[in-house]
Scaffold this motif. Structure first.
Motif, mmCIF file in Angstrom:
data_model
loop_
_atom_site.group_PDB
_atom_site.id
_atom_site.type_symbol
_atom_site.label_atom_id
_atom_site.label_comp_id
_atom_site.label_asym_id
_atom_site.label_seq_id
_atom_site.Cartn_x
_atom_site.Cartn_y
_atom_site.Cartn_z
ATOM 1 N N LEU A 110 0.825 -1.323 0.100
ATOM 2 C CA LEU A 110 -0.159 0.030 0.012
ATOM 3 C C LEU A 110 0.734 1.213 -0.099
ATOM 4 O O LEU A 110 1.954 1.160 0.524
ATOM 5 N N SER A 111 0.425 2.141 -0.734
ATOM 6 C CA SER A 111 1.018 3.669 -0.640
ATOM 7 C C SER A 111 0.782 4.181 0.740
ATOM 8 O O SER A 111 -0.253 3.690 1.303
ATOM 9 N N LEU A 112 1.810 5.290 0.994
ATOM 10 C CA LEU A 112 1.558 5.853 2.025
ATOM 11 C C LEU A 112 0.333 6.589 2.271
ATOM 12 O O LEU A 112 -0.544 6.388 3.432
ATOM 13 N N ALA A 113 -0.327 7.137 1.285
ATOM 14 C CA ALA A 113 -1.840 7.787 1.109
ATOM 15 C C ALA A 113 -2.807 6.595 1.599
ATOM 16 O O ALA A 113 -3.721 6.818 2.249
ATOM 17 N N GLU A 114 -2.639 5.526 0.895
ATOM 18 C CA GLU A 114 -3.477 4.305 1.061
ATOM 19 C C GLU A 114 -3.597 3.777 2.836
ATOM 20 O O GLU A 114 -4.717 3.692 3.246
ATOM 21 N N ALA A 158 -5.072 6.503 4.901
ATOM 22 C CA ALA A 158 -6.687 6.670 4.635
ATOM 23 C C ALA A 158 -7.209 5.558 5.339
ATOM 24 O O ALA A 158 -8.477 5.476 5.749
ATOM 25 N N SER A 159 -6.761 4.591 5.677
ATOM 26 C CA SER A 159 -7.243 3.050 5.978
ATOM 27 C C SER A 159 -6.834 3.317 7.718
ATOM 28 O O SER A 159 -7.451 2.265 8.358
ATOM 29 N N TYR A 160 -6.380 4.182 8.531
ATOM 30 C CA TYR A 160 -6.044 4.384 9.562
ATOM 31 C C TYR A 160 -7.365 4.775 10.503
ATOM 32 O O TYR A 160 -7.823 5.659 10.205
ATOM 33 N N GLU A 161 -7.507 3.969 11.417
ATOM 34 C CA GLU A 161 -8.517 4.268 12.411
ATOM 35 C C GLU A 161 -7.866 4.316 13.706
ATOM 36 O O GLU A 161 -7.430 3.095 14.194
#
Length: 86
Positions: free
Chosen positions: A55-59, A62-65
């Motif tokens: 995964l890219s850093l942006a992905e 974005a998935s971090y909760e």
């Protein structure tokens, strides 16, 4: 359910060798057409594994909760030492 098993012949494919994977084996191994794989020589033969896409850093961001109990500030304490401004 018993694992799928098949006997195949190794065939010449240009300057390389190739095998065909029966659909039952491909399905059970979660392999799809044009999917990147990794081949590794092991003691008993050759291991075929799908390559996991990084995964890219942006992905990843974005998935971090954050967890409910996780602090929202990087520094939740008072400055000390040289951090204290006069």
């Amino acid at each position: 359910m018993a694992p799928a098993m098949s006997r195949q012949a190794v065939r010449r494919w240009g300057n390389s060798l190739g095998i065909r994977l029966p659909v039952a084996i491909a399905r059970e191994a979660h392999l799809q057409e044009d999917q990147a794989i990794e081949l590794t020589v092991v003691e008993e033969g050759v291991l075929i594994r799908p390559v996991r896409r990084r995964l890219s850093l942006a992905e990843r961001l974005a998935s971090y909760e954050p967890m409910a109990a996780e602090p929202t500030e990087a520094m939740a304490w008072q400055p000390v030492g040289a951090e204290v401004t006069p």
